[in-house]
Motif scaffolding. Structure first.
Motif, PDB file in Angstrom:
ATOM      1  N   VAL A 119     -39.716  21.669  30.522  1.00 43.40           N
ATOM      2  CA  VAL A 119     -38.370  22.101  30.893  1.00 43.40           C
ATOM      3  C   VAL A 119     -38.234  23.594  30.591  1.00 43.40           C
ATOM      4  CG1 VAL A 119     -35.909  21.798  30.465  1.00 43.40           C
ATOM      5  CG2 VAL A 119     -37.445  19.816  30.387  1.00 43.40           C
ATOM      6  N   PRO A 120     -37.904  24.420  31.605  1.00 42.08           N
ATOM      7  CA  PRO A 120     -37.853  25.880  31.415  1.00 42.08           C
ATOM      8  C   PRO A 120     -36.601  26.333  30.657  1.00 42.08           C
ATOM      9  CG  PRO A 120     -37.227  25.342  33.654  1.00 42.08           C
ATOM     10  CD  PRO A 120     -37.592  24.043  32.999  1.00 42.08           C
ATOM     11  N   VAL A 121     -36.492  25.911  29.410  1.00 45.14           N
ATOM     12  CA  VAL A 121     -35.300  26.216  28.610  1.00 45.14           C
ATOM     13  C   VAL A 121     -35.088  27.722  28.493  1.00 45.14           C
ATOM     14  CG1 VAL A 121     -34.188  25.871  26.365  1.00 45.14           C
ATOM     15  CG2 VAL A 121     -35.641  24.078  27.327  1.00 45.14           C
ATOM     16  N   GLU A 122     -36.197  28.476  28.436  1.00 40.85           N
ATOM     17  CA  GLU A 122     -36.081  29.923  28.254  1.00 40.85           C
ATOM     18  C   GLU A 122     -35.351  30.604  29.418  1.00 40.85           C
ATOM     19  OE1 GLU A 122     -39.682  29.040  30.635  1.00 40.85           O
ATOM     20  OE2 GLU A 122     -38.833  28.256  28.771  1.00 40.85           O
ATOM     21  N   LYS A 123     -35.264  29.915  30.571  1.00 39.25           N
ATOM     22  CA  LYS A 123     -34.572  30.492  31.724  1.00 39.25           C
ATOM     23  C   LYS A 123     -33.095  30.093  31.771  1.00 39.25           C
ATOM     24  CE  LYS A 123     -38.768  30.572  34.579  1.00 39.25           C
ATOM     25  NZ  LYS A 123     -39.393  30.117  35.838  1.00 39.25           N
ATOM     26  N   ALA A 127     -25.112  30.290  27.237  1.00 39.60           N
ATOM     27  CA  ALA A 127     -24.025  29.318  27.042  1.00 39.60           C
ATOM     28  C   ALA A 127     -24.537  27.881  27.181  1.00 39.60           C
ATOM     29  CB  ALA A 127     -22.908  29.573  28.055  1.00 39.60           C
ATOM     30  N   LEU A 128     -25.455  27.666  28.120  1.00 43.37           N
ATOM     31  CA  LEU A 128     -26.029  26.338  28.314  1.00 43.37           C
ATOM     32  C   LEU A 128     -26.909  25.960  27.129  1.00 43.37           C
ATOM     33  CD1 LEU A 128     -26.654  23.817  29.998  1.00 43.37           C
ATOM     34  CD2 LEU A 128     -28.410  25.129  31.199  1.00 43.37           C
ATOM     35  N   ILE A 129     -27.726  26.894  26.680  1.00 41.98           N
ATOM     36  CA  ILE A 129     -28.609  26.628  25.536  1.00 41.98           C
ATOM     37  C   ILE A 129     -27.788  26.238  24.315  1.00 41.98           C
ATOM     38  CG2 ILE A 129     -30.227  27.703  23.912  1.00 41.98           C
ATOM     39  CD1 ILE A 129     -31.287  29.362  26.268  1.00 41.98           C
ATOM     40  N   GLN A 130     -26.683  26.933  24.083  1.00 43.49           N
ATOM     41  CA  GLN A 130     -25.842  26.625  22.924  1.00 43.49           C
ATOM     42  C   GLN A 130     -25.245  25.220  23.036  1.00 43.49           C
ATOM     43  OE1 GLN A 130     -25.456  28.324  20.065  1.00 43.49           O
ATOM     44  NE2 GLN A 130     -27.021  29.700  20.893  1.00 43.49           N
ATOM     45  N   GLY A 135     -25.393  19.674  21.003  1.00 42.78           N
ATOM     46  CA  GLY A 135     -25.129  18.314  21.442  1.00 42.78           C
ATOM     47  C   GLY A 135     -23.831  18.157  22.205  1.00 42.78           C
ATOM     48  N   LYS A 136     -23.365  19.235  22.868  1.00 43.57           N
ATOM     49  CA  LYS A 136     -22.145  19.173  23.655  1.00 43.57           C
ATOM     50  C   LYS A 136     -22.482  19.059  25.139  1.00 43.57           C
ATOM     51  CE  LYS A 136     -19.311  21.880  20.438  1.00 43.57           C
ATOM     52  NZ  LYS A 136     -18.425  23.069  20.298  1.00 43.57           N
ATOM     53  N   ARG A 137     -21.583  18.457  25.890  1.00 44.39           N
ATOM     54  CA  ARG A 137     -21.796  18.350  27.332  1.00 44.39           C
ATOM     55  C   ARG A 137     -21.505  19.696  27.984  1.00 44.39           C
ATOM     56  NH1 ARG A 137     -22.770  13.465  29.416  1.00 44.39           N
ATOM     57  NH2 ARG A 137     -22.419  14.268  31.518  1.00 44.39           N
ATOM     58  N   PRO A 138     -22.428  20.202  28.793  1.00 46.85           N
ATOM     59  CA  PRO A 138     -22.180  21.476  29.473  1.00 46.85           C
ATOM     60  C   PRO A 138     -21.100  21.317  30.542  1.00 46.85           C
ATOM     61  CG  PRO A 138     -24.250  20.526  30.213  1.00 46.85           C
ATOM     62  CD  PRO A 138     -23.768  19.661  29.096  1.00 46.85           C
ATOM     63  N   GLU A 139     -20.383  22.395  30.806  1.00 44.92           N
ATOM     64  CA  GLU A 139     -19.397  22.378  31.882  1.00 44.92           C
ATOM     65  C   GLU A 139     -20.118  22.187  33.219  1.00 44.92           C
ATOM     66  OE1 GLU A 139     -17.085  25.899  31.732  1.00 44.92           O
ATOM     67  OE2 GLU A 139     -16.219  25.456  29.760  1.00 44.92           O
ATOM     68  N   PRO A 140     -19.424  21.689  34.238  1.00 44.41           N
ATOM     69  CA  PRO A 140     -20.068  21.443  35.539  1.00 44.41           C
ATOM     70  C   PRO A 140     -20.820  22.650  36.089  1.00 44.41           C
ATOM     71  CG  PRO A 140     -17.895  20.449  35.506  1.00 44.41           C
ATOM     72  CD  PRO A 140     -18.021  21.226  34.226  1.00 44.41           C
ATOM     73  N   ILE A 169     -38.685  13.602  35.530  1.00 46.12           N
ATOM     74  CA  ILE A 169     -38.222  14.849  34.903  1.00 46.12           C
ATOM     75  C   ILE A 169     -36.797  14.674  34.372  1.00 46.12           C
ATOM     76  CG2 ILE A 169     -37.580  17.246  35.436  1.00 46.12           C
ATOM     77  CD1 ILE A 169     -40.157  17.197  37.252  1.00 46.12           C
ATOM     78  N   ALA A 170     -35.989  13.884  35.075  1.00 47.23           N
ATOM     79  CA  ALA A 170     -34.651  13.577  34.566  1.00 47.23           C
ATOM     80  C   ALA A 170     -34.752  12.822  33.242  1.00 47.23           C
ATOM     81  CB  ALA A 170     -33.873  12.756  35.598  1.00 47.23           C
ATOM     82  N   LYS A 171     -35.730  11.922  33.155  1.00 45.86           N
ATOM     83  CA  LYS A 171     -35.944  11.198  31.888  1.00 45.86           C
ATOM     84  C   LYS A 171     -36.310  12.169  30.767  1.00 45.86           C
ATOM     85  CE  LYS A 171     -37.665   6.840  33.849  1.00 45.86           C
ATOM     86  NZ  LYS A 171     -38.839   5.965  33.950  1.00 45.86           N
ATOM     87  N   LYS A 172     -37.139  13.150  31.101  1.00 42.42           N
ATOM     88  CA  LYS A 172     -37.528  14.144  30.088  1.00 42.42           C
ATOM     89  C   LYS A 172     -36.308  14.925  29.605  1.00 42.42           C
ATOM     90  CE  LYS A 172     -42.384  15.052  31.251  1.00 42.42           C
ATOM     91  NZ  LYS A 172     -43.396  16.100  31.436  1.00 42.42           N
ATOM     92  N   LEU A 173     -35.461  15.328  30.553  1.00 41.18           N
ATOM     93  CA  LEU A 173     -34.268  16.090  30.186  1.00 41.18           C
ATOM     94  C   LEU A 173     -33.340  15.275  29.291  1.00 41.18           C
ATOM     95  CD1 LEU A 173     -33.512  17.812  33.600  1.00 41.18           C
ATOM     96  CD2 LEU A 173     -33.754  19.029  31.441  1.00 41.18           C
ATOM     97  N   VAL A 174     -33.105  14.034  29.681  1.00 40.11           N
ATOM     98  CA  VAL A 174     -32.210  13.175  28.896  1.00 40.11           C
ATOM     99  C   VAL A 174     -32.840  12.835  27.551  1.00 40.11           C
ATOM    100  CG1 VAL A 174     -31.139  10.892  28.805  1.00 40.11           C
ATOM    101  CG2 VAL A 174     -31.006  12.240  30.895  1.00 40.11           C
ATOM    102  N   GLY A 175     -34.161  12.639  27.549  1.00 36.23           N
ATOM    103  CA  GLY A 175     -34.847  12.362  26.288  1.00 36.23           C
ATOM    104  C   GLY A 175     -34.761  13.531  25.319  1.00 36.23           C
ATOM    105  N   LYS A 176     -34.757  14.738  25.865  1.00 33.19           N
ATOM    106  CA  LYS A 176     -34.726  15.933  25.014  1.00 33.19           C
ATOM    107  C   LYS A 176     -33.308  16.270  24.569  1.00 33.19           C
ATOM    108  CE  LYS A 176     -36.931  20.485  24.801  1.00 33.19           C
ATOM    109  NZ  LYS A 176     -37.823  21.433  25.503  1.00 33.19           N
ATOM    110  N   TYR A 177     -32.326  16.040  25.456  1.00 28.70           N
ATOM    111  CA  TYR A 177     -30.939  16.370  25.127  1.00 28.70           C
ATOM    112  C   TYR A 177     -30.029  15.179  25.454  1.00 28.70           C
ATOM    113  CZ  TYR A 177     -33.044  21.019  25.464  1.00 28.70           C
ATOM    114  OH  TYR A 177     -33.866  22.116  25.311  1.00 28.70           O
TER     115      TYR A 177
END
Length: 529
Positions: A119-123, A127-130, A135-140, A169-177
């Motif tokens: 997951v390209p978190v560095e990109k 605000a999204l990273i924070q 553990g907060k839901r990002p705005e739409p 990849i969606a599973k990876k994202l949800v598994g990570k966050y």
């Protein structure tokens, strides 16, 4: 769910090593193993701990991998090839990953790009990273930006990612966050928790590919000997009939029963019904003990009128609730009331503060319902609001779900010619709020003429779809699936309960239902922050 080619011993092996693993998590582990290409127990030698971390805790993943290694070294077990040799298997034409990664490439990275995808978190914007870190839901808007970045990275590694790749990849994202991205309403996970991400990722990929895909493509000739045509209609129907069920068909009668005892209990229930007075606990026990015979009659295609004569309690709240619990593994009324208590107020608040301001249709419905409801309070009134607003939100036909008749009308007075074939609640009154009595019709026939509570009418109506193998009508597909997933907690990952047309592609989850679930989760985050 495991494919037919997968070794059934895999499930038993996982259950033996992790006996306390919930059934829902066990199914997700099976699906993950299948996506990795594990079809037999011998394939476990190629599984690494990291492969399981998206669905299992680290210690659980280590236990599973360590247990296989220990078993493979035991007496009578064939020696296994070295794990290092898997590179040749992964790059071979028969690699199981090929179903996920169709992109041809001579190197291992591209041939197995989903496994190596990071997951390209560095990109991500700060605000999204924070949000993700806290553990907060990002705005739409931040969530959409995340989808754009992840989809771009996917297409950089593979120009044409498949739906299965998006799912992994969606599973990876949800598994990570999980706290930030999982599909949740009032603390309850909807489905596997990642369907809305899959939908958004695949939509983004499809939109990007649209610019590079030729507008005119040569159509492939359709053979008259298509495999689809060879599938008998009864088999196609059974796939929908079994949707969401855990005990749709019983191959064997309970050991404590005989055909004579089943017939005796059926006759006893018929007598109790004719007498009009009965002990609910006694009827519940009789329904549960004759479940085998009831399923055989229903699955065998017994006519509705015959079912009503032989199994009259199947159309009463007691019988429907008992049968439904055996069939789906879920208590009918208890599940619904618990879900309404947890999610009902949030749904009504969302409809009133968000949807009514966006959609004139919902605003008009809300205004009409406030007038009809007046000063009435209580859970039942909230459920009436909820059902009618859902119908308005999805723009579905209220007349297929509710038929209004005079308050004093009896079953014989109802104009059955106007009734739909699917289960329909007959409201004895000008509105759901003023009515004191309800009926239920199936196939244009009144099957229960005295339901005194609106919530009971909703539960009986919904239960009959499952107990009697009835498909959702297209005109109510979104409303019923939303109720099914969010209020009755039936969340299959595959299949559909909706009436289907031949050659009509069906999605595992209705996109409109997914959108509402995601919007509700975002609304909850904004309301609590």
């Amino acid at each position: 769910m495991l494919s037919e080619m997968q070794d059934p011993d895999i499930r038993s092996f996982i259950s033996k090593v992790l006996p306390d693993l919930p059934g829902s998590i066990l199914s997700i582990v099976e699906e993950t193993l299948q996506s990795l290409g594990v079809d037999t127990l011998d394939d476990f030698q190629f599984v690494k701990e990291a492969d399981l971390l998206t669905v299992l805790r680290p210690v659980q993943a280590r236990k599973l991998v360590a247990s296989w290694k220990q078993n493979s070294q035991g007496p009578g077990t064939q020696s296994q090839p070295d794990v290092a040799s898997t590179s040749s298997l992964l790059t071979s034409p028969t690699s199981s990953r090929s179903s996920i990664s169709p992109c041809p490439s001579p190197n291992l990275l591209n041939a197995d790009w989903v496994d190596s995808f990071e997951v390209p978190v560095e990109k991500f914007p700060e605000a999204l990273i924070q949000c993700l870190k806290r553990g907060k839901r990002p705005e739409p808007s931040l969530r959409r930006e995340m989808i754009r970045i992840v989809a771009a990275e996917m297409m950089r590694m593979c120009p044409s990612p498949t739906k299965q790749a998006s799912t992994e990849i969606a599973k990876k994202l949800v598994g990570k966050y999980p706290t930030s991205l999982k599909d949740v309403i009032e603390g309850e996970v909807v489905g596997p928790g990642y369907h809305s991400l899959v939908k958004q990722l695949q939509a983004r990929v499809d939109n990007k590919r649209r610019h590079v895909t030729p507008r005119i493509q040569k159509r492939k000739p359709v053979s008259d000997e298509s495999d689809t045509d060879d599938v008998p209609a009864i088999l196609k129907a059974s796939v929908q009939d079994t949707y969401g069920c855990v005990k749709w068909d019983m191959k064997f009668m309970p050991i404590t029963e005989t055909q004579e005892s089943q017939n005796e209990k059926r006759e006893k229930m018929r007598n109790l019904w004719e007498q009009g007075t009965f002990n609910p606990d006694e009827v519940k026990e009789l329904v549960e003990s004759t479940y085998y015979s009831q399923r055989k009659a229903i699955n065998g295609g017994t006519a509705l009128q015959t079912l009503r004569e032989e199994w009259p309690f199947l159309f009463h709240e007691i019988g429907i609730s008992s049968h439904y619990r055996e069939l789906t593994g879920q208590p009918l009324t208890e599940t619904f009331l618990r879900s309404v208590g947890k999610k009902g107020k949030q749904l009504l608040n969302f409809m009133a503060t968000v949807c009514a301001n966006k959609t004139r249709r919902v605003f008009e419905t809300l205004t009409k319902l406030k007038f009809q409801r007046g000063q009435l309070e209580g859970c039942s009134e909230d459920v009436k609001d909820m059902l009618l607003l859902l119908l308005s939100y999805f723009n579905e036909d209220e007349a297929i779900l509710f038929h209004y008749t005079e308050e004093t009308n009896q079953a014989d007075d109802v104009q059955v010619d106007c009734l739909p074939a699917t289960p329909c609640i007959i409201v004895c009154g000008a509105s759901c709020y003023s009515a004191k009595r309800f009926m239920l019709s199936i196939d244009g026939k009144i099957v229960n003429d005295n339901i005194t509570q609106f919530i009971a009418a909703i539960n009986v109506m919904f239960g009959t779809y499952y107990c009697l193998n009835i498909h959702y009508p297209v005109q109510l597909r979104s409303t019923l699936e939303f109720l099914q997933r969010c209020f009755f907690n039936i969340n299959p990952e595959k299949g559909t309960k909706v009436e289907t047309k031949k050659n009509k592609k069906q999605l595992p989850v209705n996109p409109r239902v997914l959108t509402l679930i995601a919007d509700l989760a975002d609304h909850e985050w904004r309301e609590t922050n």
